[in-house]
Design a protein around this motif. Structure first.
Motif, short mmCIF file in Angstrom:
data_model
loop_
_atom_site.label_atom_id
_atom_site.label_comp_id
_atom_site.label_asym_id
_atom_site.label_seq_id
_atom_site.Cartn_x
_atom_site.Cartn_y
_atom_site.Cartn_z
N SER A 151 -4.08 -6.46 -3.26
CA SER A 151 -3.04 -6.07 -2.24
C SER A 151 -3.40 -6.74 -0.98
CB SER A 151 -2.84 -4.71 -2.27
OG SER A 151 -2.68 -4.18 -3.66
N ASN B 169 1.70 -6.54 -3.51
CA ASN B 169 0.95 -5.43 -3.64
C ASN B 169 1.82 -4.67 -5.17
OD1 ASN B 169 3.34 -4.38 -2.40
ND2 ASN B 169 2.12 -3.30 -0.81
N ILE C 129 -1.11 0.37 -2.31
CA ILE C 129 -0.16 0.26 -0.99
C ILE C 129 -1.16 0.37 0.26
CG2 ILE C 129 1.39 1.99 0.21
CD1 ILE C 129 2.39 3.11 -2.33
N GLY D 233 -2.41 -2.99 1.21
CA GLY D 233 -1.41 -3.85 1.76
C GLY D 233 -1.89 -3.97 3.38
N MET D 234 -2.10 -2.92 4.04
CA MET D 234 -2.22 -2.67 5.49
C MET D 234 -3.51 -3.31 6.18
SD MET D 234 -3.52 1.17 6.22
CE MET D 234 -2.21 2.03 5.10
N THR E 74 1.30 -6.72 3.48
CA THR E 74 2.98 -6.20 3.17
C THR E 74 3.83 -6.76 4.33
OG1 THR E 74 3.58 -3.84 3.07
CG2 THR E 74 2.14 -4.22 4.68
N ASN F 299 3.74 -5.43 8.10
CA ASN F 299 2.75 -6.16 9.04
C ASN F 299 3.41 -7.67 9.46
OD1 ASN F 299 1.29 -4.06 8.34
ND2 ASN F 299 -0.48 -5.26 7.50
N SER G 119 9.51 5.96 6.11
CA SER G 119 8.98 5.13 4.88
C SER G 119 9.02 5.86 3.70
CB SER G 119 7.73 4.74 5.35
OG SER G 119 7.28 3.50 4.36
N ASN H 138 9.99 0.27 3.22
CA ASN H 138 9.10 0.12 4.22
C ASN H 138 9.42 -0.88 5.07
OD1 ASN H 138 8.34 -1.99 2.46
ND2 ASN H 138 6.37 -1.43 2.41
N SER I 31 3.22 1.51 5.87
CA SER I 31 2.72 1.46 4.74
C SER I 31 1.90 2.54 4.18
CB SER I 31 1.21 0.22 5.09
OG SER I 31 1.86 -0.91 5.37
N CYS I 32 2.51 3.61 4.54
CA CYS I 32 2.08 5.21 3.96
C CYS I 32 2.96 6.03 3.48
CB CYS I 32 1.53 5.71 5.21
SG CYS I 32 -0.12 5.22 5.75
N HIS J 11 8.17 3.59 -2.00
CA HIS J 11 7.66 2.25 -2.13
C HIS J 11 7.84 1.84 -3.78
CE1 HIS J 11 4.44 -0.92 -2.49
NE2 HIS J 11 4.42 -1.20 -1.26
#
Length: 649
Positions: A105, A110, A144, A147-148, A154, A157, A559, A564, A598-599, A607
């Motif tokens: 991811s 992702n 998930i 991805g950060m 993601t 970002n 989110s 997101n 991303s959370c 998501h």
């Protein structure tokens, strides 16, 4: 407050409300917000669509194409095959699975990583005798979190990086997100591996959970039958209230799978009906049919089969009926351990050439049952089997649909599908996989490793590596570096040129392109600064650390309720305004937005990966917070001090 500020705040509130309502697609809402800003004079029409050329939008589209190359070439399958342990326990198996998902991811879409690993997760759940959801939810959260860790991991970002560039500084680099993102992702993944028992033990809505009818029954059409010389769709209309459906037709000892609705039924034809025992008599009387033979799903009536050790391994076995060796049926039985085993009656007769031309469904290939989950970006959403001409185009039978763990009651051919639905389809393996590819569904059956060309897998991985390196070392802007990668992928055919535009998630592209000008208008009109000032004065009361925590928590909350990427686009101007109001480093606030966006762990709608597991895991809307809430608290506790350390206020 000026008139323009009042207008854009109103548009923003309506937009967030529409996102939360969920009636319209996210890209439609974003485009409506953009047009509302243009029509109200907040955004100059000349620059309304500049977002489509924004570097973040171009980069997202290119990363989606390169991700597709990794998937289709088999490069990811090689990694998965060599990384996954064969006989490990729950902690090791899930640890490796989630680790691979998080790693993938960071460098590819992702959702694509989740789709690739879902069949592997279901195999692990079956081997460990765990409810599928207890493996699927940790995997979804892990992908998930992964991805950060990088700029391309993601879309939020990329949006955050783009807003930093708009402030006169260079955008964030490829690995500027890694110090905080990697630590949060690592500890988050460790937590979900250790805390998988927090996931509710829901039963998967699989073959055994579907109400598809207890019997596959053959009934002959006699000369006295009132349905003789009628078209099939007219007959099916008469069955609407009975709960039965016609899944096949036998004519002249030739089996036709999923006959088209326009076919005329003749005397002497045998209809393959699927119906409950209680309604079978009514169906036969209504249609004027004579029972040919009944094949119970649980205990098929057939000759004594020659069963080898494959039964113990839950593999397919071929059985043949004494009455009619031409009939092909798919059913299930149980071995001595109580495990479900597919029993396929394999057709041996030669099909009539004229009948071949009449119906695409005619073939001697093995007919199987397959479960497919509808992906969030699938074009099946809001459509039914009738709308897409499932039988006519693919020669497939839709046997059942499960939604959020509940079983469908209405007539299947008119049932409108949604993201996360679990479909049970009957047909040949080739037709099922073609349908899954065309409509963006994930097959949940075991996937064999298929690498058409080892060179393609190597080139796909090399192209992605070079594109990442070009952006990471500043050799080229990120959008240009990944665009070069797309061109190389097309030239080397790791992604066939004819499919390049099919693999791009266009709703996400439109959403980003529409919201970027809206977010820019929030900043240029002073609306973002106004909102930020109010929040700083009345909530944070001038404390920078409290303000940073507030931005992180609000972003996480939004989110969980809306897309997101949309959350990041809305929160970036507010974060920048907050930093300016406090006179502190804006980078730490932008990074808080990146982490928070991303959370999304509390709902299935926050998501796409959460939506993807809804049906296969048998989850309800309220099941996500049990693992998601402690995970979000952990993210806040870990991320806040790291943000202050790596991005000092």
């Amino acid at each position: 407050m000026t008139m323009q500020q009042s207008i854009i705040i109103l548009i923003l509130l309506v937009t967030i409300g529409m996102f939360l309502w969920g009636r319209w697609r996210h890209d439609m809402i974003a485009l409506a917000a953009l047009l509302a800003c243009v029509l109200s004079g907040v955004i100059d029409p000349a620059i309304a669509f500049n977002g489509f050329g924004h570097p973040a939008v171009i980069t997202v589209a290119c990363v989606l194409v390169l991700s597709a190359g990794l998937q289709s070439s088999g490069a990811v399958d090689v990694l998965t095959r060599h990384a996954m342990p064969k006989d490990a326990g729950p902690l090791v198996s899930m640890g490796v699975l989630i680790g691979v998902g998080a790693l993938l991811s960071g460098f590819m879409n992702n959702v694509g990583a989740m789709a690739l690993l879902m069949p592997v997760a279901l195999q692990i759940a079956n081997r460990l005798e765990l409810p599928p959801g207890r493996v699927l939810m940790p995997l979804a959260f892990g992908t998930i979190l992964g991805g950060m860790t990088t700029m391309i991991g993601t879309p939020p970002n990329l949006i955050v990086s783009g807003f930093r560039a708009q402030q006169g500084s260079a955008g964030f680099g490829m690995f500027d997100f890694t110090p905080v993102g990697f630590a949060v992702a690592l500890l988050g993944c460790v937590f979900v591996v250790l805390a998988w028992r927090l996931v509710p033990a829901r039963k998967q809505a699989g073959n055994e959970g579907f109400e598809t009818g207890a019997y596959l029954t053959e009934a002959r059409v006699t000369e006295k039958s009132k349905i003789a010389d009628k078209r099939l769709y007219d007959i099916e209309n008469e069955l609407d209230d009975s709960g039965a459906q016609i899944v096949g037709l036998i004519r002249n000892d030739v089996k036709i799978n999923a006959p088209s609705g326009g076919r005329v039924i003749r005397a002497g034809d045998i209809l393959v009906l699927e119906a409950e025992v209680d309604s079978l008599g009514t169906v036969l009387a209504t249609l004027g049919l004579e029972l040919e033979e009944s094949v119970p799903v649980a205990k098929p009536i057939m000759d004594e089969p020659v069963v080898d050790d494959n039964v113990k391994n839950n593999t397919s076995v071929h059985l043949q009926t004494k009455a009619d060796p031409s009939v092909t049926l798919a059913s299930t039985t149980e071995d001595k351990q109580g495990k479900t085993v597919k029993a396929d009656v394999k057709a041996e007769s030669k099909p009539d050439e004229a009948a071949k031309k009449e119906d695409k469904g005619l073939n001697n290939e093995e007919v199987i049952l397959m479960e497919l989950v509808v992906r969030p970006e699938s074009s099946l959403q809001g459509r039914s089997a009738t709308n897409i001409l499932l039988r006519t185009r693919y020669s497939l039978n839709l046997l059942a649909i499960s939604r959020a763990g509940s079983r469908s009651k209405s007539r299947l051919r008119n049932f409108r599908m949604q993201a996360g639905d679990l479909l049970l389809l009957q047909g040949t393996n080739e037709s099922l996989l073609e349908f899954a590819s065309d409509y963006g569904c994930v097959p949940l059956a075991k996937r064999e490793l298929k690498i058409p060309d080892k060179k393609l897998a190597f080139f796909a991985a090399l192209i992605m590596l070079l594109a990442v390196a070009g952006a990471a070392f500043g050799l080229l802007p990120a959008a240009v570096s990944f665009a070069v990668g797309v061109l190389a992928s097309m030239a080397l055919k790791t992604v066939p040129p004819r499919t390049v535009y099919n693999v791009i998630d266009w709703p996400i592209i439109v959403l980003l392109a529409a919201l970027i000008p809206v977010a820019g208008a929030m900043e240029s009109t002073g609306t973002a600064a106004l909102i930020a000032t109010l929040l700083m004065e009345y909530v944070a009361q001038g404390n920078a650390i409290v303000a940073l925590a507030m931005i992180l928590i609000v972003t996480m909350f939004l989110s969980d309720l809306m897309n997101n990427a949309a959350t990041a686009a809305v929160m970036c101007p507010i974060a920048i305004g907050a930093a300016l109001a406090l006179g502190v480093n804006g980078d730490s606030f932008l990074m808080a937005v990146a982490i928070g966006a991303s959370c999304a762990f509390l709902t299935p709608i926050g998501h796409q990966n959460n939506t993807l597991i809804l049906g296969p895991g048998g989850f309800k809307f309220s099941d996500y917070w049990r693992l998601g809430l402690p995970l979000e608290i952990l993210v806040i506790v870990v991320a806040l001090p790291l943000l202050i350390v790596f991005w000092p206020l």
